[in-house]
Design a protein around this motif. Structure first.
Motif, PDB file in Angstrom:
ATOM      1  N   MET A  20      76.581  73.966 -18.012  1.00 42.05           N
ATOM      2  CA  MET A  20      77.512  75.047 -17.668  1.00 42.05           C
ATOM      3  C   MET A  20      78.957  74.566 -17.778  1.00 42.05           C
ATOM      4  O   MET A  20      79.819  75.272 -18.316  1.00 42.05           O
ATOM      5  N   ARG A  21      79.239  73.368 -17.276  1.00 41.64           N
ATOM      6  CA  ARG A  21      80.608  72.833 -17.363  1.00 41.64           C
ATOM      7  C   ARG A  21      81.006  72.582 -18.813  1.00 41.64           C
ATOM      8  O   ARG A  21      82.132  72.880 -19.209  1.00 41.64           O
ATOM      9  N   LEU A  22      80.096  72.028 -19.593  1.00 40.69           N
ATOM     10  CA  LEU A  22      80.386  71.796 -21.004  1.00 40.69           C
ATOM     11  C   LEU A  22      80.681  73.112 -21.708  1.00 40.69           C
ATOM     12  O   LEU A  22      81.656  73.226 -22.465  1.00 40.69           O
ATOM     13  N   ASP A  23      79.867  74.108 -21.465  1.00 41.09           N
ATOM     14  CA  ASP A  23      80.066  75.437 -22.041  1.00 41.09           C
ATOM     15  C   ASP A  23      81.422  75.998 -21.627  1.00 41.09           C
ATOM     16  O   ASP A  23      82.179  76.512 -22.456  1.00 41.09           O
ATOM     17  N   ALA A  24      81.746  75.885 -20.351  1.00 47.56           N
ATOM     18  CA  ALA A  24      83.017  76.404 -19.848  1.00 47.56           C
ATOM     19  C   ALA A  24      84.206  75.737 -20.536  1.00 47.56           C
ATOM     20  O   ALA A  24      85.149  76.415 -20.965  1.00 47.56           O
ATOM     21  N   VAL A  25      84.159  74.434 -20.675  1.00 48.03           N
ATOM     22  CA  VAL A  25      85.270  73.707 -21.292  1.00 48.03           C
ATOM     23  C   VAL A  25      85.384  74.050 -22.779  1.00 48.03           C
ATOM     24  O   VAL A  25      86.477  74.355 -23.274  1.00 48.03           O
ATOM     25  N   LEU A  26      84.266  74.015 -23.489  1.00 43.71           N
ATOM     26  CA  LEU A  26      84.317  74.285 -24.931  1.00 43.71           C
ATOM     27  C   LEU A  26      84.755  75.721 -25.234  1.00 43.71           C
ATOM     28  O   LEU A  26      85.583  75.946 -26.113  1.00 43.71           O
ATOM     29  N   VAL A  27      84.219  76.671 -24.504  1.00 36.57           N
ATOM     30  CA  VAL A  27      84.584  78.073 -24.740  1.00 36.57           C
ATOM     31  C   VAL A  27      86.019  78.320 -24.304  1.00 36.57           C
ATOM     32  O   VAL A  27      86.777  79.006 -24.987  1.00 36.57           O
ATOM     33  N   GLY A  28      86.422  77.754 -23.169  1.00 41.21           N
ATOM     34  CA  GLY A  28      87.797  77.908 -22.714  1.00 41.21           C
ATOM     35  C   GLY A  28      88.801  77.354 -23.706  1.00 41.21           C
ATOM     36  O   GLY A  28      89.813  78.001 -24.020  1.00 41.21           O
ATOM     37  N   ILE A  29      88.525  76.180 -24.239  1.00 39.09           N
ATOM     38  CA  ILE A  29      89.417  75.580 -25.242  1.00 39.09           C
ATOM     39  C   ILE A  29      89.441  76.430 -26.506  1.00 39.09           C
ATOM     40  O   ILE A  29      90.490  76.602 -27.129  1.00 39.09           O
ATOM     41  N   THR A  30      88.311  76.988 -26.876  1.00 40.47           N
ATOM     42  CA  THR A  30      88.238  77.851 -28.057  1.00 40.47           C
ATOM     43  C   THR A  30      89.099  79.098 -27.884  1.00 40.47           C
ATOM     44  O   THR A  30      89.635  79.631 -28.857  1.00 40.47           O
ATOM     45  N   GLY A  31      89.238  79.563 -26.665  1.00 45.74           N
ATOM     46  CA  GLY A  31      90.056  80.749 -26.416  1.00 45.74           C
ATOM     47  C   GLY A  31      91.528  80.559 -26.735  1.00 45.74           C
ATOM     48  O   GLY A  31      92.223  81.529 -27.073  1.00 45.74           O
ATOM     49  N   TRP A  68      83.759  77.316 -12.438  1.00 45.91           N
ATOM     50  CA  TRP A  68      83.668  77.527 -11.000  1.00 45.91           C
ATOM     51  C   TRP A  68      82.215  77.767 -10.579  1.00 45.91           C
ATOM     52  O   TRP A  68      81.755  77.205  -9.573  1.00 45.91           O
ATOM     53  N   LEU A  69      81.492  78.595 -11.339  1.00 46.74           N
ATOM     54  CA  LEU A  69      80.093  78.883 -11.003  1.00 46.74           C
ATOM     55  C   LEU A  69      79.231  77.618 -11.017  1.00 46.74           C
ATOM     56  O   LEU A  69      78.275  77.504 -10.256  1.00 46.74           O
ATOM     57  N   ALA A  70      79.565  76.673 -11.881  1.00 44.21           N
ATOM     58  CA  ALA A  70      78.799  75.429 -11.961  1.00 44.21           C
ATOM     59  C   ALA A  70      78.965  74.571 -10.712  1.00 44.21           C
ATOM     60  O   ALA A  70      78.163  73.678 -10.469  1.00 44.21           O
ATOM     61  N   ALA A  71      79.998  74.856  -9.925  1.00 41.64           N
ATOM     62  CA  ALA A  71      80.289  74.037  -8.749  1.00 41.64           C
ATOM     63  C   ALA A  71      79.794  74.642  -7.435  1.00 41.64           C
ATOM     64  O   ALA A  71      79.811  73.948  -6.417  1.00 41.64           O
ATOM     65  N   VAL A  72      79.364  75.886  -7.440  1.00 45.99           N
ATOM     66  CA  VAL A  72      78.938  76.499  -6.182  1.00 45.99           C
ATOM     67  C   VAL A  72      77.613  75.900  -5.724  1.00 45.99           C
ATOM     68  O   VAL A  72      76.834  75.396  -6.537  1.00 45.99           O
ATOM     69  N   ASP A  73      77.370  75.961  -4.410  1.00 45.11           N
ATOM     70  CA  ASP A  73      76.147  75.363  -3.855  1.00 45.11           C
ATOM     71  C   ASP A  73      74.882  75.958  -4.462  1.00 45.11           C
ATOM     72  O   ASP A  73      73.991  75.238  -4.879  1.00 45.11           O
ATOM     73  N   ASN A  74      74.794  77.287  -4.478  1.00 42.82           N
ATOM     74  CA  ASN A  74      73.624  77.954  -5.053  1.00 42.82           C
ATOM     75  C   ASN A  74      73.964  78.311  -6.499  1.00 42.82           C
ATOM     76  O   ASN A  74      74.515  79.369  -6.777  1.00 42.82           O
TER      77      ASN A  74
END
Length: 134
Positions: A20-31, A68-74
């Motif tokens: 999830m974090r990898l996806d977030a970083v790669l997609v965010g940078i692509t934006g 952010w979602l990757a960091a939540v407890d659940n």
């Protein structure tokens, strides 16, 4: 005798959170280039400028939210939403190319099909991580 339970994070959710974090970083940078150079990208790909901007803004927001979602407890609900988004984008990218809704260049076809391949692979890895959760 007391039972010892495994902590809810860190033991079996590592792959999911990493994906999830990898996806977030790669997609965010692509934006970033989608927003900063939408006109140029449109001329290279054949995708309308408004769509390039919209995708760029969505990609930036997606990156922040999924990180952010990757960091939540659940992590499970956010993971399901992320996997679903990746599946929808896979279908959407392929569908946009097959339907011929835009006058795509070769680069445009490569961008859409490459995006479909990326979302299919990262979504699959996220799904594998989700399956590992207790």
């Amino acid at each position: 005798m007391t039972a010892i339970t495994a902590p809810s994070t860190g033991t079996r959710d590592g792959l999911l959170r990493f994906a999830m974090r990898l996806d977030a970083v790669l997609v965010g940078i692509t934006g970033i280039p989608f927003v900063a150079a939408a006109g140029w990208l449109s001329s290279v790909t054949g995708v309308p400028v408004a769509v390039e901007y919209a995708l760029g803004v969505f990609f930036l927001a997606y990156g922040v939210v999924v990180y952010w979602l990757a960091a939540v407890d659940n992590v499970r609900p956010g993971a399901i939403a992320t996997i679903t988004a990746n599946a929808l984008f896979t279908v959407g990218f392929v569908g946009a190319e097959v339907a011929g809704i835009w006058p795509l260049t070769g680069w445009g076809v490569a961008l859409l099909l490459g995006g479909a391949a990326y979302t299919a692979v990262i979504g699959s890895v996220q799904y594998l991580g989700l399956r590992r959760l207790p």
